[in-house]
Design a protein around this motif. Sequence first.
Motif, PDB file in Angstrom:
ATOM      1  N   SER A 282      -8.526   0.989   7.365  1.00  0.00           N
ATOM      2  CA  SER A 282      -7.762   1.227   6.143  1.00  0.00           C
ATOM      3  C   SER A 282      -8.680   1.617   4.996  1.00  0.00           C
ATOM      4  CB  SER A 282      -6.961  -0.025   5.773  1.00  0.00           C
ATOM      5  OG  SER A 282      -6.036  -0.363   6.784  1.00  0.00           O
TER       6      SER A 282
ATOM      7  N   LEU B 206      -8.583   5.172   2.953  1.00  0.00           N
ATOM      8  CA  LEU B 206      -8.390   5.199   1.501  1.00  0.00           C
ATOM      9  C   LEU B 206      -9.580   5.877   0.817  1.00  0.00           C
ATOM     10  CD1 LEU B 206      -6.932   1.610   1.155  1.00  0.00           C
ATOM     11  CD2 LEU B 206      -5.708   3.715   0.598  1.00  0.00           C
TER      12      LEU B 206
ATOM     13  N   THR C 180     -11.635   1.483  -3.207  1.00  0.00           N
ATOM     14  CA  THR C 180     -11.226   0.357  -2.367  1.00  0.00           C
ATOM     15  C   THR C 180     -12.396  -0.602  -2.158  1.00  0.00           C
ATOM     16  OG1 THR C 180      -9.653   1.778  -1.200  1.00  0.00           O
ATOM     17  CG2 THR C 180     -10.220  -0.312  -0.161  1.00  0.00           C
TER      18      THR C 180
ATOM     19  N   LEU D  14      -3.198  -0.187   6.279  1.00  0.00           N
ATOM     20  CA  LEU D  14      -2.601   1.018   5.712  1.00  0.00           C
ATOM     21  C   LEU D  14      -1.848   1.733   6.821  1.00  0.00           C
ATOM     22  CD1 LEU D  14      -2.424   3.085   3.308  1.00  0.00           C
ATOM     23  CD2 LEU D  14      -4.428   4.188   4.336  1.00  0.00           C
TER      24      LEU D  14
ATOM     25  N   LEU E 104       0.829  -1.203   0.000  1.00  0.00           N
ATOM     26  CA  LEU E 104       0.000   0.000   0.000  1.00  0.00           C
ATOM     27  C   LEU E 104       0.867   1.259   0.000  1.00  0.00           C
ATOM     28  CD1 LEU E 104      -2.739  -1.128   2.539  1.00  0.00           C
ATOM     29  CD2 LEU E 104      -3.092  -0.664   0.106  1.00  0.00           C
TER      30      LEU E 104
END
Length: 229
Positions: free
Chosen positions: A179, A183, A190, A140, A120
């Motif tokens: 995460s 994102l 995502t 992440l 990532l």
Amino acid sequence: MTQLDGPRIQPRSGKAEQLVVFLHGYGADGNDLIEIGRQWRSFLPQAAFVSPHAPERCALSPAGRQWFPLTMRDPGERWRGVVATRPLLTEFLTQELARHELDASRLALVGFSQGTMLALHVGLRLARPPAAILGYSGVLVAGSEPPDIAPQLGTKPPPILLVHGEEDDLIPADALLLSANALGKAEIPTQWHLSPGLGHGIDNGGLLHGGLFLARSFGLPVDFGKGAR
């Protein structure tokens, strides 16, 4: 200078049209994930697969490797780790793409656990975004530096799929949702999948979702009669 290397699987025939790079987890090595490439050949018959060994011996498992040290006591160690490892992995990706005469639009990064953290971090900061990033059982990594990810460079971000075991006791499943939310706020597309009853690992459902996701991301036709095998 340290050079990364690891096991490879060549396309079924002819020149590689895609490159899939596996990034293994803490305490493992490149052999841990490379066989997934054989299972995904039904989806990606012309892909080359490579799974480099991390550059350091693992402090807690000397037979394995680590991308960066993890003590679980220092909240900043993950951020420092991905930042420090980024140049080495970026150079490896550049060399592998050149080896196959491909550009980054034909690249996919697949990580597990610590490898997902790195996939990532690096994948979102390449000069040209990859075709896809697939992360299993990871998170992440956030840091104190201003974000410098693809959308703010004026480029289209890569699609991301995060897969996690619902019963993961090493990196809890909440990491997936945190995460995905982070994102999403950065306007990075995502998707996510939770595997019921699974701990810190990859199951057949996760492999199937991953293979289909990569095929779609590369613009390949998908035969839903084929499973991950």
